[in-house]
Scaffold this motif. Sequence first.
Motif, mmCIF file in Angstrom:
data_model
loop_
_atom_site.group_PDB
_atom_site.id
_atom_site.type_symbol
_atom_site.label_atom_id
_atom_site.label_comp_id
_atom_site.label_asym_id
_atom_site.label_seq_id
_atom_site.Cartn_x
_atom_site.Cartn_y
_atom_site.Cartn_z
ATOM 1 N N ALA A 1 0.816 -1.209 0.000
ATOM 2 C CA ALA A 1 0.000 0.000 0.000
ATOM 3 C C ALA A 1 0.855 1.268 0.000
ATOM 4 N N MET A 2 2.105 1.142 0.490
ATOM 5 C CA MET A 2 2.987 2.312 0.534
ATOM 6 C C MET A 2 3.272 2.830 -0.886
ATOM 7 N N LEU A 3 3.316 1.917 -1.854
ATOM 8 C CA LEU A 3 3.539 2.336 -3.237
ATOM 9 C C LEU A 3 2.363 3.149 -3.761
ATOM 10 N N LEU A 4 1.154 2.691 -3.441
ATOM 11 C CA LEU A 4 -0.041 3.379 -3.930
ATOM 12 C C LEU A 4 -0.211 4.734 -3.252
ATOM 13 N N LEU A 5 0.189 4.833 -1.986
ATOM 14 C CA LEU A 5 0.023 6.072 -1.229
ATOM 15 C C LEU A 5 1.236 6.977 -1.333
ATOM 16 N N ASP A 6 2.274 6.537 -2.087
ATOM 17 C CA ASP A 6 3.492 7.328 -2.270
ATOM 18 C C ASP A 6 4.114 7.673 -0.916
ATOM 19 N N LEU A 7 4.309 6.662 -0.070
ATOM 20 C CA LEU A 7 4.876 6.866 1.267
ATOM 21 C C LEU A 7 6.322 6.352 1.319
#
Length: 413
Positions: free
Chosen positions: A407-413
């Motif tokens: 999910a970090m990839l999708l949220l740009d975190l």
Amino acid sequence: MADIKAPVFPESVADGTIVEWHVTEGQQVNRDDLLAEIETDKVVLEVVAPDNGVVTKIVKQVDDTVLSDEIIGQFEAGASASSDSAPAVDPDQPAAPVQAKQAADGGEPVQATDKKDEADHKDQSPAVRKAAKESGVDPKEVEGSGRGGRVTKTDMANPTLKADSSIKSDSGRPVAESMGERTEKRVPMTRLRKTVANRLLAASQETAMLTTFNEVNMKPLMDMRAKYKDQFEKRHGVRLGFMSLFVKAATEALKRFPAVNASLDGDDIVYHGFYDIGVAVSSDRGLVVPVLRDTDRMSMADVESRIRELGGLAQKGKLGLDDMTGGTFTISNGGVFGSLMSTPILNPPQTAILGMHAINDRPMAVDGKVEILPMMYLALSYDHRMIDGKEAVQFLVTIKELVEDPAMLLLDL
């Protein structure tokens, strides 16, 4: 009369070697028929007929070295084959069957050669027949990768036997099949394999290569894949694998650590403002590294589709030079062959390469408790002249964190 020329090679390719002629002098061909194959350091290039006509002369023979745009033969457009243009007798070809007229002339009748065996032999190029003599392997028992299933010189160098075959020599005797036999087979290295060997040797001798390791919990990624793989395939027409997420995670990590995406050119450091990731693929001809261009602009579906396309071309030996030139970073997945851990070798002038490995269930301590989790070792080999240890470790940890929490990839975190 027109010249048949070798293709124009890019600057990174100095020359090539003719590995096979698919025609003989005096043979009539149609436009775009395959005439010859030229192997370079990177790929095998095809030379096709420019028009309908006749191949009047072969200038460069099999195993000859040719330069870019060099004349390798001559061609007469619009001509048709005639008895005057019949090809010269090849000493390796079987003798023509004796006609029945000999009997009428008082000569002793000779039994005609079996038509099927004769046709099979004529369908083999001189290079294949030469390789068969050297190796003792019958080309008829080998799976052919050429047009129409033809056996090529490359097939003979690394023969893959047909399902219902055993290796046999021209005499029909098995070669190295029974236990207890001590045999050897000597075959020349292909041009591609020699080039790969030289590049890998140079990488180990000319770089300050170091490898750092980490491990990644694959359970979150595997759970995500199991949940969405059917929807993903239905919408995009391609299966959801693990490589696409590793490519996207590596791309994000490269953005954060530009030195890992850079290359060395003499005393200069070249920082690349784009992300071209090579994916190492094992083929029958050896290791090749086709490149995914601008991975920061690609979706996961784009990555999966392109990897599948390039993998198919690699297995058929149809990768073009454009498919394999350039690249700012490389990913190698030894896990598909069962490798638990390895130290991948750099692909110069790149300064880093990521190694993926097999996923195995292992007991891990999680919040003070032991859990069985699917774990993968990751390895990052890097040129210490360019990349400091701190950067290398942080780069690898970034990939680990992104894979463990997609999910970090999708949220740009």
